[in-house]
Structures are given as C-alpha cells and as structure tokens.
Design an enzyme around this catalytic site. Sequence first.
Site, PDB file in Angstrom:
ATOM      1  N   GLU A  89       0.813  -1.212   0.000  1.00 22.55           N
ATOM      2  CA  GLU A  89       0.000   0.000   0.000  1.00 22.55           C
ATOM      3  C   GLU A  89       0.846   1.262   0.000  1.00 22.55           C
ATOM      4  OE1 GLU A  89       1.867   0.097   3.008  1.00 22.55           O
ATOM      5  OE2 GLU A  89       0.413  -1.423   3.550  1.00 22.55           O
ATOM      6  N   HIS A  96       5.936   1.660  11.659  1.00 23.78           N
ATOM      7  CA  HIS A  96       5.960   0.373  10.950  1.00 23.78           C
ATOM      8  C   HIS A  96       7.328   0.095  10.307  1.00 23.78           C
ATOM      9  CE1 HIS A  96       1.781  -0.366  11.586  1.00 23.78           C
ATOM     10  NE2 HIS A  96       1.376   0.681  10.901  1.00 23.78           N
ATOM     11  N   ASP A 105      -1.084   4.091  18.699  1.00 23.34           N
ATOM     12  CA  ASP A 105      -1.678   3.997  17.368  1.00 23.34           C
ATOM     13  C   ASP A 105      -2.532   2.735  17.279  1.00 23.34           C
ATOM     14  OD1 ASP A 105      -0.924   5.147  14.331  1.00 23.34           O
ATOM     15  OD2 ASP A 105      -1.515   3.033  14.349  1.00 23.34           O
ATOM     16  N   HIS A 132      -2.719   0.620  14.943  1.00 25.19           N
ATOM     17  CA  HIS A 132      -1.964  -0.473  14.325  1.00 25.19           C
ATOM     18  C   HIS A 132      -0.716  -0.794  15.144  1.00 25.19           C
ATOM     19  CE1 HIS A 132      -4.291   1.414  11.028  1.00 25.19           C
ATOM     20  NE2 HIS A 132      -4.508   0.157  10.701  1.00 25.19           N
ATOM     21  N   ASP A 170      -5.750   6.851  15.284  1.00 23.24           N
ATOM     22  CA  ASP A 170      -6.655   6.064  14.454  1.00 23.24           C
ATOM     23  C   ASP A 170      -7.450   5.038  15.251  1.00 23.24           C
ATOM     24  OD1 ASP A 170      -4.195   4.898  14.859  1.00 23.24           O
ATOM     25  OD2 ASP A 170      -3.894   4.264  12.791  1.00 23.24           O
ATOM     26  N   TYR A 208      -6.634   8.766  10.350  1.00 22.43           N
ATOM     27  CA  TYR A 208      -7.034   8.980   8.962  1.00 22.43           C
ATOM     28  C   TYR A 208      -8.467   9.474   8.793  1.00 22.43           C
ATOM     29  CZ  TYR A 208      -2.774   6.378   8.976  1.00 22.43           C
ATOM     30  OH  TYR A 208      -1.491   5.995   9.255  1.00 22.43           O
TER      31      TYR A 208
END
Length: 343
Positions: A118, A160, A196, A198, A285, A324
Amino acid sequence: MQTFFSEEHRKHFPQAELSGGQFVTPYERPSRVEYILRRLNERGFDTPIAPQTPDMTVLRGLCDPGYLEFLETCWDEWVAEGMAGEIIAGNFPARRMQISRPPRNIDGKVGYYSLASETAITAGTWEAALSSMASAQAAQRAVAAGARAAFALCRPPGHHATADMYGGYCFINNAAIVAQMFRDQGAGRVAVLDIDFHHGNGTQDIFYGRGDVFFASLHGAPEDAFPYYLGYADETGAGDGEGANVNYPMAPGTPYAPWAEALEDALARIRAYGAEALVVSLGVDAYKDDPISFFKLDSPDFMDAGRRIAKLGLPTVFCMEGGYAIEAVGINTVNVLEGFNGA
C-alpha cells in the site's frame, strides 16, 4: 509544549494506494497535517519550529546500510529502468525463498525492502522521510534540554518501519530514533508507548532483543488488523530483551473502557521498568470513525489518555503516527497533547 514540523513533508505525496482491490488516494496524505496545524493554532500552541538538518548518525546505527542506500537511490534506479509510475512493490520474498540476498534489479529490490504494497515511493519520499526524522530529533533535543515534553509532527509516520523494511506509510522509525538518542545521551532505560491503532511492528522489531528500551503497544488484534503478522500478546522480547516487550491486541469494536485498562497496565509496567524518558507513538486512528481501523474511541477519550500518560511524570516526546479520519485528526491529536499539558 513546543511543536516541531517541516514543510518538506509535502515532497512525499503518492497519488495512489492499493486498497480493497483498487487504487485510491492514499489515506496518509499531506492534508492530515494541515488539520493538526490548524487545531494547534486554534488552541493556542506555540508556532511550530522547523527542524535543523537531520543528523544521520543514529539512523545509520539502527538501520541496515543496504536499506538506507535503497531509500536514497531507489527513485533514480526506478526511473533509469524506464518505469513510468510511482514505486509500488509487486512481489515479496515469501516462505522458503532466499531472504539474505537482495536482488540487483530495482523491481526486486522494492519487494525485498518492502513489507506491504500500500506504500508508494515518489521522487521526494527520501527527503520527506529525513525531514520527518529531523522533526523528531529536534523534539528530543528540546526535551533533553529540559522541556517537560515536545511534539514532533512527523510526516511520513514511522512506527511500521523496521531496520531494513518500509511499509504502512513508514520509511524511518522516528520513535526508535528518539529512544536511541535518549540512550546515547545517558538515559539508562527508555520506554516507547505506542497508542496507534496499528501495532508498532517496526519499533518492536528494532528493540526486541534489547533490555534498555521497553516497548508497549495497544492495537487491533493481528488476526484482524494490519500489519497482521506481529503484535500477539505472547511476544515478550528475546535474549536481553525478554520481558521488555508487551502487546495489548484488542478485538474489533473495542470501546474506551477496556482500551484505557490496557493503557493503565502499560503505564504501570513502564513505571515498574524504571524508564527515565518516554517516547509516545501518537496515532489517533483508534477513533471511532477512522476509515481503516475498528476501535471506538471518541474525541474526549484522547484527552483522558493524555492525562493518564502525563501521570508518569517522565520527559516525553510525542511522535505523530496515524489517524485517517481527516476532519477529526486535528481535534484528536491536540486533545492528547492538551490532556497531557493539563494533568
């Protein structure tokens, strides 16, 4: 609380992200920053300060040299190969393939150093990533000089990114850079708290075998959420790092109450660990209306989270990560900072 921010982030603006089987405008885009800057101004925060030139020393110490060379040169190689579009990984080394030999062809290199497709690379991505790191470094210097806390408005984000892979919109792990800077400047133990949605797979990967940096992450369960292949509760560190890694994977639909319980447990562990400085990977997020997440936190919850984090009483650097839901990203981000400031 001073904010550090670079306009150089605009050099990274891929026009496409592969999502749901089609190309869409990336969720991680420059306008996210504009909403945060606007909210900081509305709430009376000091004008953001532009960082100095990035210091490459810590980056080179944490990252694989081949990976850094790739990030610096991949666009020129891509163009020289006659590629017309942005750099997007189309292949990856999978199970039982060679993972110790980087390909020579740029198409192979991209897959070798990428962990997800992505995330596109453009002509200005490397400069933007360095400017993001420079903002994090400036925030750390401010705190090391005596400030209670500082906010690095990093874009692109970083948690990440591993020592040798990019993905999840991340290229350089800013939180890891800041943690290492604290260590290099004499802090015996440092903690990284990742809120976060994620999992901070990159930060975990960098420090997994070390006991001098404690890592805690609150995130969507890897069975259900990106990055999928890391972030389980039984990942507790290895070797010298055994016990210095704690994950809090949570199910779809998780509201604030259990999320806050996980946060309190993480804070208690950081306190018991004896951290002398704190780095917060500040993603928002976990918000209820985020388009690529599934927790149910509301805007006031982020204010409370900031208050809870402040109770540690540690010198703290906030590094911006995800978030986001564009219309709310400024409110939620600044709520954390205001909660921290007011505690």
